[in-house]
Design a protein around this motif. Sequence first.
Motif, PDB file in Angstrom:
ATOM      1  N   GLU A 150      -2.846   9.981  -4.756  1.00 58.92           N
ATOM      2  CA  GLU A 150      -2.754   8.882  -5.483  1.00 58.92           C
ATOM      3  C   GLU A 150      -2.514   7.795  -4.420  1.00 58.92           C
ATOM      4  O   GLU A 150      -1.450   7.524  -3.873  1.00 58.92           O
ATOM      5  CB  GLU A 150      -1.678   8.891  -6.600  1.00 58.92           C
ATOM      6  CG  GLU A 150      -1.567   7.431  -7.406  1.00 58.92           C
ATOM      7  CD  GLU A 150      -0.324   7.622  -8.361  1.00 58.92           C
ATOM      8  OE1 GLU A 150      -0.156   6.813  -9.058  1.00 58.92           O
ATOM      9  OE2 GLU A 150       0.199   8.819  -8.497  1.00 58.92           O
ATOM     10  N   ILE A 151      -3.372   6.663  -4.434  1.00 58.71           N
ATOM     11  CA  ILE A 151      -3.595   5.291  -3.596  1.00 58.71           C
ATOM     12  C   ILE A 151      -2.973   4.396  -4.608  1.00 58.71           C
ATOM     13  O   ILE A 151      -3.746   4.018  -5.491  1.00 58.71           O
ATOM     14  CB  ILE A 151      -4.725   5.095  -2.980  1.00 58.71           C
ATOM     15  CG1 ILE A 151      -5.423   6.790  -2.370  1.00 58.71           C
ATOM     16  CG2 ILE A 151      -4.377   4.181  -1.836  1.00 58.71           C
ATOM     17  CD1 ILE A 151      -4.410   7.085  -1.172  1.00 58.71           C
ATOM     18  N   SER A 152      -1.914   3.623  -4.395  1.00 52.13           N
ATOM     19  CA  SER A 152      -1.712   2.673  -4.902  1.00 52.13           C
ATOM     20  C   SER A 152      -1.443   1.275  -4.091  1.00 52.13           C
ATOM     21  O   SER A 152      -1.299   1.549  -2.985  1.00 52.13           O
ATOM     22  CB  SER A 152      -0.200   2.731  -5.766  1.00 52.13           C
ATOM     23  OG  SER A 152      -0.454   3.638  -6.596  1.00 52.13           O
ATOM     24  N   TYR A 153      -1.988   0.224  -4.717  1.00 54.04           N
ATOM     25  CA  TYR A 153      -1.782  -1.006  -3.916  1.00 54.04           C
ATOM     26  C   TYR A 153      -1.726  -2.396  -4.682  1.00 54.04           C
ATOM     27  O   TYR A 153      -1.736  -2.449  -6.177  1.00 54.04           O
ATOM     28  CB  TYR A 153      -3.105  -1.293  -3.255  1.00 54.04           C
ATOM     29  CG  TYR A 153      -4.294  -1.098  -3.773  1.00 54.04           C
ATOM     30  CD1 TYR A 153      -4.725  -2.052  -4.692  1.00 54.04           C
ATOM     31  CD2 TYR A 153      -5.021   0.105  -3.879  1.00 54.04           C
ATOM     32  CE1 TYR A 153      -5.868  -1.940  -5.488  1.00 54.04           C
ATOM     33  CE2 TYR A 153      -6.014   0.100  -4.635  1.00 54.04           C
ATOM     34  CZ  TYR A 153      -6.565  -0.798  -5.504  1.00 54.04           C
ATOM     35  OH  TYR A 153      -7.497  -0.781  -6.339  1.00 54.04           O
ATOM     36  N   THR A 154      -1.269  -3.328  -4.168  1.00 55.23           N
ATOM     37  CA  THR A 154      -1.238  -4.899  -4.984  1.00 55.23           C
ATOM     38  C   THR A 154      -1.909  -5.674  -3.881  1.00 55.23           C
ATOM     39  O   THR A 154      -2.231  -5.588  -2.760  1.00 55.23           O
ATOM     40  CB  THR A 154       0.228  -5.203  -5.038  1.00 55.23           C
ATOM     41  OG1 THR A 154       0.725  -5.266  -3.900  1.00 55.23           O
ATOM     42  CG2 THR A 154       0.872  -4.477  -5.923  1.00 55.23           C
ATOM     43  N   LEU A 197       1.000  -1.174  -0.017  1.00 53.63           N
ATOM     44  CA  LEU A 197      -0.075   0.069   0.039  1.00 53.63           C
ATOM     45  C   LEU A 197       0.880   1.286  -0.247  1.00 53.63           C
ATOM     46  O   LEU A 197       1.657   1.290   0.852  1.00 53.63           O
ATOM     47  CB  LEU A 197      -0.888   0.184   1.401  1.00 53.63           C
ATOM     48  CG  LEU A 197      -1.873   1.228   1.369  1.00 53.63           C
ATOM     49  CD1 LEU A 197      -2.750   1.255   0.166  1.00 53.63           C
ATOM     50  CD2 LEU A 197      -2.614   1.112   2.774  1.00 53.63           C
ATOM     51  N   SER A 198       0.535   2.001  -1.174  1.00 56.33           N
ATOM     52  CA  SER A 198       1.402   3.387  -1.108  1.00 56.33           C
ATOM     53  C   SER A 198       0.667   4.706  -1.189  1.00 56.33           C
ATOM     54  O   SER A 198      -0.607   4.381  -1.627  1.00 56.33           O
ATOM     55  CB  SER A 198       2.336   3.269  -2.082  1.00 56.33           C
ATOM     56  OG  SER A 198       1.799   3.458  -3.384  1.00 56.33           O
ATOM     57  N   VAL A 199       0.873   5.851  -0.820  1.00 59.92           N
ATOM     58  CA  VAL A 199       0.384   7.102  -1.146  1.00 59.92           C
ATOM     59  C   VAL A 199       1.212   7.969  -1.660  1.00 59.92           C
ATOM     60  O   VAL A 199       2.343   8.216  -1.296  1.00 59.92           O
ATOM     61  CB  VAL A 199      -0.306   7.619   0.148  1.00 59.92           C
ATOM     62  CG1 VAL A 199      -0.805   8.899  -0.032  1.00 59.92           C
ATOM     63  CG2 VAL A 199      -1.273   6.862   1.130  1.00 59.92           C
ATOM     64  N   ASN A 200       0.894   8.420  -2.671  1.00 60.98           N
ATOM     65  CA  ASN A 200       1.687   9.353  -3.556  1.00 60.98           C
ATOM     66  C   ASN A 200       2.916   8.851  -4.045  1.00 60.98           C
ATOM     67  O   ASN A 200       3.988   9.477  -3.894  1.00 60.98           O
ATOM     68  CB  ASN A 200       1.915  10.849  -2.842  1.00 60.98           C
ATOM     69  CG  ASN A 200       0.334  11.565  -3.139  1.00 60.98           C
ATOM     70  OD1 ASN A 200      -0.355  11.346  -4.113  1.00 60.98           O
ATOM     71  ND2 ASN A 200       0.212  12.374  -1.986  1.00 60.98           N
ATOM     72  N   ILE A 227     -11.282  -4.965   0.344  1.00 61.48           N
ATOM     73  CA  ILE A 227     -10.905  -5.854  -0.516  1.00 61.48           C
ATOM     74  C   ILE A 227     -11.820  -7.224  -0.358  1.00 61.48           C
ATOM     75  O   ILE A 227     -11.891  -7.507   0.638  1.00 61.48           O
ATOM     76  CB  ILE A 227      -9.197  -6.101  -0.557  1.00 61.48           C
ATOM     77  CG1 ILE A 227      -8.788  -7.431  -1.376  1.00 61.48           C
ATOM     78  CG2 ILE A 227      -9.025  -6.790   0.950  1.00 61.48           C
ATOM     79  CD1 ILE A 227      -7.368  -7.640  -1.237  1.00 61.48           C
ATOM     80  N   VAL A 228     -12.291  -7.944  -1.476  1.00 55.93           N
ATOM     81  CA  VAL A 228     -12.800  -8.900  -1.325  1.00 55.93           C
ATOM     82  C   VAL A 228     -11.922 -10.281  -2.016  1.00 55.93           C
ATOM     83  O   VAL A 228     -11.595  -9.941  -3.185  1.00 55.93           O
ATOM     84  CB  VAL A 228     -14.011  -8.998  -2.474  1.00 55.93           C
ATOM     85  CG1 VAL A 228     -15.096 -10.461  -2.223  1.00 55.93           C
ATOM     86  CG2 VAL A 228     -14.801  -7.723  -1.785  1.00 55.93           C
ATOM     87  N   SER A 229     -11.624 -11.262  -1.498  1.00 62.89           N
ATOM     88  CA  SER A 229     -10.573 -12.320  -2.006  1.00 62.89           C
ATOM     89  C   SER A 229     -11.268 -12.987  -3.243  1.00 62.89           C
ATOM     90  O   SER A 229     -12.500 -12.858  -3.671  1.00 62.89           O
ATOM     91  CB  SER A 229     -10.649 -13.318  -0.734  1.00 62.89           C
ATOM     92  OG  SER A 229     -11.911 -14.104  -0.703  1.00 62.89           O
ATOM     93  N   GLY A 230     -10.394 -13.672  -3.813  1.00 70.29           N
ATOM     94  CA  GLY A 230     -10.508 -14.302  -5.098  1.00 70.29           C
ATOM     95  C   GLY A 230     -11.891 -15.200  -5.177  1.00 70.29           C
ATOM     96  O   GLY A 230     -12.495 -15.137  -6.314  1.00 70.29           O
ATOM     97  N   ASN A 290     -12.409  -2.166  -3.846  1.00 69.71           N
ATOM     98  CA  ASN A 290     -12.971  -1.127  -3.917  1.00 69.71           C
ATOM     99  C   ASN A 290     -12.634   0.150  -3.152  1.00 69.71           C
ATOM    100  O   ASN A 290     -12.251  -0.269  -1.750  1.00 69.71           O
ATOM    101  CB  ASN A 290     -14.702  -1.101  -3.382  1.00 69.71           C
ATOM    102  CG  ASN A 290     -15.255  -2.230  -4.125  1.00 69.71           C
ATOM    103  OD1 ASN A 290     -15.139  -2.176  -5.405  1.00 69.71           O
ATOM    104  ND2 ASN A 290     -15.754  -3.398  -3.691  1.00 69.71           N
ATOM    105  N   LEU A 291     -12.196   1.292  -3.646  1.00 73.71           N
ATOM    106  CA  LEU A 291     -11.508   2.516  -3.054  1.00 73.71           C
ATOM    107  C   LEU A 291     -12.625   3.408  -2.931  1.00 73.71           C
ATOM    108  O   LEU A 291     -13.081   4.019  -3.944  1.00 73.71           O
ATOM    109  CB  LEU A 291     -10.369   2.775  -3.506  1.00 73.71           C
ATOM    110  CG  LEU A 291      -9.425   3.911  -3.001  1.00 73.71           C
ATOM    111  CD1 LEU A 291      -8.009   3.628  -3.315  1.00 73.71           C
ATOM    112  CD2 LEU A 291      -9.764   5.075  -3.229  1.00 73.71           C
ATOM    113  N   TRP A 292     -12.791   4.123  -1.764  1.00 72.41           N
ATOM    114  CA  TRP A 292     -13.813   5.152  -1.578  1.00 72.41           C
ATOM    115  C   TRP A 292     -13.128   6.422  -0.704  1.00 72.41           C
ATOM    116  O   TRP A 292     -12.702   6.257   0.222  1.00 72.41           O
ATOM    117  CB  TRP A 292     -14.844   4.871  -0.826  1.00 72.41           C
ATOM    118  CG  TRP A 292     -15.918   5.944  -0.677  1.00 72.41           C
ATOM    119  CD1 TRP A 292     -17.035   6.445  -1.574  1.00 72.41           C
ATOM    120  CD2 TRP A 292     -16.419   6.533   0.644  1.00 72.41           C
ATOM    121  NE1 TRP A 292     -17.559   7.555  -0.790  1.00 72.41           N
ATOM    122  CE2 TRP A 292     -17.380   7.550   0.246  1.00 72.41           C
ATOM    123  CE3 TRP A 292     -15.979   6.382   1.934  1.00 72.41           C
ATOM    124  CZ2 TRP A 292     -17.804   8.287   1.325  1.00 72.41           C
ATOM    125  CZ3 TRP A 292     -16.443   7.080   3.021  1.00 72.41           C
ATOM    126  CH2 TRP A 292     -17.418   8.161   2.619  1.00 72.41           C
TER     127      TRP A 292
END
Length: 312
Positions: free
Chosen positions: A271-275, A241-244, A295-298, A283-285
């Motif tokens: 800018e919000i980034s993630y893996t 998880l990262s911000v900018n 996050i909803v698992s696979g 879903n990002l709000w």
Amino acid sequence: SEKMSEMKDKILAAKSEFISKRNSKKDNLQVLIYDDFENDTIGERPAGLFFRSYSPLNVKVAKDPTNAMNKAFLVRDEETTHQYGNRFFDPQDGYVELCTSVMAAQTTGSASIGLYKTGYYTTQQGTTGSCAARIVLASDSYIYDGTAKKTRLMKYSADQWYDIKVELNLKEKYYDIYINGELVKEKAELDSADVTSVNQFIFDTTEGTSSTSANRGGFYLDNIIVRAPKNEGANPYLMSLSVNGEDVGGFEPKKNVYDISLSKDDLKNAEISYTCGKGANVNLWKGENGVYITIVSGERKSTYTYYLRPMK
């Protein structure tokens, strides 16, 4: 003493090297079992192992006869029957890797280790069937693959450690065997052809044939490691998880609240980034009081929510 502490550090370093060497072939594996017995008490049963032995006093943690500073798991058969037990892990139906060190106190006893079928448990008849992969140290002083002792892999000596590695491929129904780093058997047939999933490491002081076939003796195990590919799609957590463009400080997959050194407005525009795991939905709000990430698992069975809270 300082000298004893130094020796202990060397032993732990050697065990760490044992693991790292076995992690070199495949880098996308997760550890399902790891037992080196260093945190267990000599003379007592090791934690985490489930026993079905006839003589509990003969299944215990002991000093390594070749190095008194090292602890190992001793299975000693002094009865007319045998000692056996299991160590469980999450069911696996694909690639599974077993690594362990084995040492016999003699060459006239018998023992076996292996990966056992999911849902099957040893009984008073021992581990005679439903095994995917099995390695046998037989009473004729040879190491074999399978209950039927299909292939004579090598001769073994007493009071000498042997590093054994099994690479099980359940989809293709075979397993490869390495001893002391060398491939000694390629594509050995499954011990029981009907096994499609395994969930336990097993040990048994027989050649895996019947409860009355025990040849008395002692065997040591150390560094028991079972690994399998990471099932990231079933994981309801972010992996990063990262911000900018900067990693969020103190990020841990199961920690869900973070204070971000930004104002409400700056965080809202950041800018919000993630893996995340394969197949997972995220879903990002962005709200007035921070950022929420769900996050909803696979496999759609688990969810998890993270909250990024502005500090200004």
